[in-house]
Design a protein around this motif. Structure first.
Motif, PDB file in Angstrom:
ATOM      1  N   PHE A 143      31.478  42.372  47.087  1.00 55.36           N
ATOM      2  CA  PHE A 143      32.516  41.616  46.403  1.00 55.36           C
ATOM      3  C   PHE A 143      33.314  40.713  47.348  1.00 55.36           C
ATOM      4  CE2 PHE A 143      31.754  45.503  44.008  1.00 55.36           C
ATOM      5  CZ  PHE A 143      31.357  44.950  42.804  1.00 55.36           C
ATOM      6  N   ALA A 144      32.973  40.753  48.631  1.00 61.30           N
ATOM      7  CA  ALA A 144      33.701  39.948  49.610  1.00 61.30           C
ATOM      8  C   ALA A 144      33.615  38.455  49.276  1.00 61.30           C
ATOM      9  CB  ALA A 144      33.156  40.212  51.017  1.00 61.30           C
ATOM     10  N   ALA A 145      32.488  37.996  48.795  1.00 65.71           N
ATOM     11  CA  ALA A 145      32.314  36.574  48.466  1.00 65.71           C
ATOM     12  C   ALA A 145      33.142  36.167  47.259  1.00 65.71           C
ATOM     13  CB  ALA A 145      30.844  36.276  48.212  1.00 65.71           C
ATOM     14  N   LEU A 146      33.585  37.105  46.471  1.00 63.83           N
ATOM     15  CA  LEU A 146      34.337  36.797  45.261  1.00 63.83           C
ATOM     16  C   LEU A 146      35.857  36.819  45.460  1.00 63.83           C
ATOM     17  CD1 LEU A 146      32.280  38.999  42.783  1.00 63.83           C
ATOM     18  CD2 LEU A 146      32.037  36.546  43.201  1.00 63.83           C
ATOM     19  N   LYS A 147      36.334  37.173  46.656  1.00 65.45           N
ATOM     20  CA  LYS A 147      37.769  37.374  46.865  1.00 65.45           C
ATOM     21  C   LYS A 147      38.576  36.109  46.620  1.00 65.45           C
ATOM     22  CE  LYS A 147      37.853  36.504  51.778  1.00 65.45           C
ATOM     23  NZ  LYS A 147      38.106  36.966  53.084  1.00 65.45           N
ATOM     24  N   ASP A 148      38.021  34.926  46.843  1.00 66.77           N
ATOM     25  CA  ASP A 148      38.783  33.694  46.672  1.00 66.77           C
ATOM     26  C   ASP A 148      38.440  32.976  45.383  1.00 66.77           C
ATOM     27  OD1 ASP A 148      40.094  33.990  49.130  1.00 66.77           O
ATOM     28  OD2 ASP A 148      38.326  33.222  50.190  1.00 66.77           O
ATOM     29  N   ILE A 149      37.732  33.563  44.479  1.00 62.62           N
ATOM     30  CA  ILE A 149      37.265  32.878  43.287  1.00 62.62           C
ATOM     31  C   ILE A 149      38.410  32.455  42.353  1.00 62.62           C
ATOM     32  CG2 ILE A 149      36.878  34.817  41.729  1.00 62.62           C
ATOM     33  CD1 ILE A 149      34.153  33.456  41.104  1.00 62.62           C
ATOM     34  N   LEU A 150      39.476  33.205  42.308  1.00 58.12           N
ATOM     35  CA  LEU A 150      40.574  32.889  41.406  1.00 58.12           C
ATOM     36  C   LEU A 150      41.605  31.952  42.029  1.00 58.12           C
ATOM     37  CD1 LEU A 150      41.150  36.378  39.756  1.00 58.12           C
ATOM     38  CD2 LEU A 150      39.932  34.411  38.821  1.00 58.12           C
ATOM     39  N   LYS A 151      41.438  31.570  43.258  1.00 63.29           N
ATOM     40  CA  LYS A 151      42.409  30.699  43.922  1.00 63.29           C
ATOM     41  C   LYS A 151      42.118  29.239  43.627  1.00 63.29           C
ATOM     42  CE  LYS A 151      43.562  33.859  47.553  1.00 63.29           C
ATOM     43  NZ  LYS A 151      43.576  34.152  48.927  1.00 63.29           N
TER      44      LYS A 151
END
Length: 159
Positions: free
Chosen positions: A151-159
């Motif tokens: 899930f590390a690649a998804l950490k900035d998806i909502l920014k």
């Protein structure tokens, strides 16, 4: 059998469940008591099953011992074919005219299995701590996922 009642007692162990093709019950130590009451037109069969079975814990996959305390009530009647029906608190079992014996093994198997809980887990704190390490990979809400996390690649998806 003569008119009146007769009682039968026997034990069911892991071999009984293994022969039934059950892979969930690893071991068992069950006492089965059956009281048969013969009347003119049918047999009343009242069974109790008590003891314990061993299954795998759904959480840690270690062996878990569960108590069993259940029973069944049957009305066995003679007639055409072999049928099963439900009449109130008794299950009606039809056996062919002239039958000399009634195999209760399927009833013992079924009633034991349905008496077990759907979720089979150790009480809180009794699961294998080694197995629980792999299950508790939650990260607190404020922590960023570790680099090895999928899930590390998804950490900035909502920014």
């Amino acid at each position: 059998m003569a008119q009146g009642g007769t009682q039968f007692d026997w034990r069911a162990d892991g071999t009984f469940f293994g022969n039934s093709g059950n892979s969930e019950i690893l071991a068992a130590d069950l006492g089965v008591t059956v009281h048969v009451e013969k009347s003119m037109r049918f047999f009343g069969v009242d069974g109790t099953i008590t003891g314990k079975v061993t299954v795998l814990c759904d959480r840690c996959l270690e062996e878990l011992e569960l108590p069993v305390d259940t029973g069944f009530k049957l009305s066995v009647k003679f007639g055409e074919g072999a049928e099963t029906a439900d009449a109130g608190d008794r299950e009606i079992v039809m056996i062919p005219e002239g039958s000399q014996e009634l195999d209760l093994s399927q009833f013992v198997y079924d009633y034991t299995c349905i008496s077990l809980p759907m979720r089979r887990v150790h009480p809180e704190g009794e699961c294998n701590p080694e197995a629980l390490k792999y299950l508790s990979t939650e990260e607190s809400a404020g922590d960023a996922p570790s680099a090895g996390s999928p899930f590390a690649a998804l950490k900035d998806i909502l920014k």
